[in-house]
Design an enzyme around this catalytic site. Structure first.
Site, PDB file in Angstrom:
ATOM      1  CB  VAL A   1      -0.893  -0.152   1.403  1.00 43.36           C
ATOM      2  CG1 VAL A   1      -1.700   1.436   1.934  1.00 43.36           C
ATOM      3  CG2 VAL A   1      -2.018  -0.825   1.562  1.00 43.36           C
TER       4      VAL A   1
ATOM      5  CB  VAL B   1      -0.213   7.477  -0.555  1.00 44.61           C
ATOM      6  CG1 VAL B   1      -0.953   8.886  -1.402  1.00 44.61           C
ATOM      7  CG2 VAL B   1      -1.454   6.519  -0.427  1.00 44.61           C
TER       8      VAL B   1
ATOM      9  CD  GLN C   1      -3.033  15.698  -0.859  1.00 45.38           C
ATOM     10  OE1 GLN C   1      -4.186  16.181  -1.671  1.00 45.38           O
ATOM     11  NE2 GLN C   1      -2.005  15.770  -1.078  1.00 45.38           N
ATOM     12  N   GLY C   2      -6.478  11.806   1.927  1.00 49.72           N
ATOM     13  CA  GLY C   2      -7.272  10.886   2.318  1.00 49.72           C
ATOM     14  C   GLY C   2      -7.058   9.938   1.237  1.00 49.72           C
TER      15      GLY C   2
ATOM     16  N   GLY D   1      -5.154   7.846   0.616  1.00 50.61           N
ATOM     17  CA  GLY D   1      -4.407   5.692   0.959  1.00 50.61           C
ATOM     18  C   GLY D   1      -5.710   5.347   2.063  1.00 50.61           C
ATOM     19  CE  LYS D   2     -11.501   7.121   5.773  1.00 49.18           C
ATOM     20  NZ  LYS D   2     -12.366   7.912   6.650  1.00 49.18           N
TER      21      LYS D   2
ATOM     22  CE1 TYR E   1      -2.267  -0.390   6.107  1.00 48.11           C
ATOM     23  CE2 TYR E   1      -0.755  -0.032   7.190  1.00 48.11           C
ATOM     24  CZ  TYR E   1      -1.273  -0.431   6.241  1.00 48.11           C
ATOM     25  OH  TYR E   1      -0.427  -0.370   5.012  1.00 48.11           O
TER      26      TYR E   1
END
Ligand SMILES: CC(C)(COP(=O)(O)OP(=O)(O)OC[C@H]1O[C@@H](n2cnc3c(N)ncnc32)[C@H](O)[C@@H]1OP(=O)(O)O)[C@@H](O)C(=O)NCCC(=O)NCCS
Length: 135
Positions: free
Chosen positions: A73, A75, A82-83, A85-86, A116
């Site tokens: 994972v 970014v 800035q969201g 990864g979510k 996480y």
């Protein structure tokens, strides 16, 4: 920010330049060709693009029934916090839910536990730790 989320593997050059931002291959344990082969062999992957630039990637290795590992994972540093990864993680978890998978595992890099935890992950019990063997 308008982003595109794609289930296809990214092209090799894009993947390599994003991967290089993580510093994970600093010891050169694997060639970038090998790393690219690895991600193309994933059970499922998610790539996120902004203006056609690959800014996020994550993947799942799974038997499709119950053993499932989220890995790689990442970014791009200019797009972190800035969201993205979510969104990446949610797309990976959604796929697991759709397939009826009930248990998702991952290895957490140093300092990323909160990221996480916010997505619902919990650490393993100390009596049942994860273990690794370097060969
Ligand atoms: C870990 C990583 C994927 C997070 O991606 P990101 O796009 O920055 O994360 P988001 O912006 O979506 O963050 C989601 C939430 O987690 C929090 N968060 C993200 N990284 C965090 C960290 N290192 N420590 C604590 N909280 C963190 C954010 O503040 C945010 O909280 P909020 O929802 O309350 O606002 C990114 O930092 C990265 O690619 N790092 C380098 C590669 C890496 O280490 N990958 C993880 C391998 S296990």
């Amino acid at each position: 920010m308008e982003i595109d989320i794609n289930e296809l593997s990214p092209v090799k050059e894009d993947f390599i330049s994003l991967h290089q931002t993580t510093g994970w291959n600093a010891k050169g344990l694997y060639t970038y060709d090998q790393l690219y082969t690895a991600i193309c062999n994933s059970w499922y992957s998610v790539s996120i693009y902004h203006n056609r630039h690959l800014i996020g990637f994550g993947r799942i290795i799974s038997d499709g029934v119950y053993q499932t590992l989220i890995c790689d994972v990442m970014v791009h540093p200019e797009y972190q916090k800035q969201g993205i990864g979510k969104k990446l993680m949610e797309a990976l978890i959604n796929k697991c839910e759709e397939e009826g998978i009930k248990w998702v595992q991952l290895f957490c890099a140093k300092g990323k536990q909160e990221f996480y935890k916010k997505l619902g992950f919990v650490g393993r019990e100390s009596e049942a730790p994860g273990m690794s063997l370097f060969i």
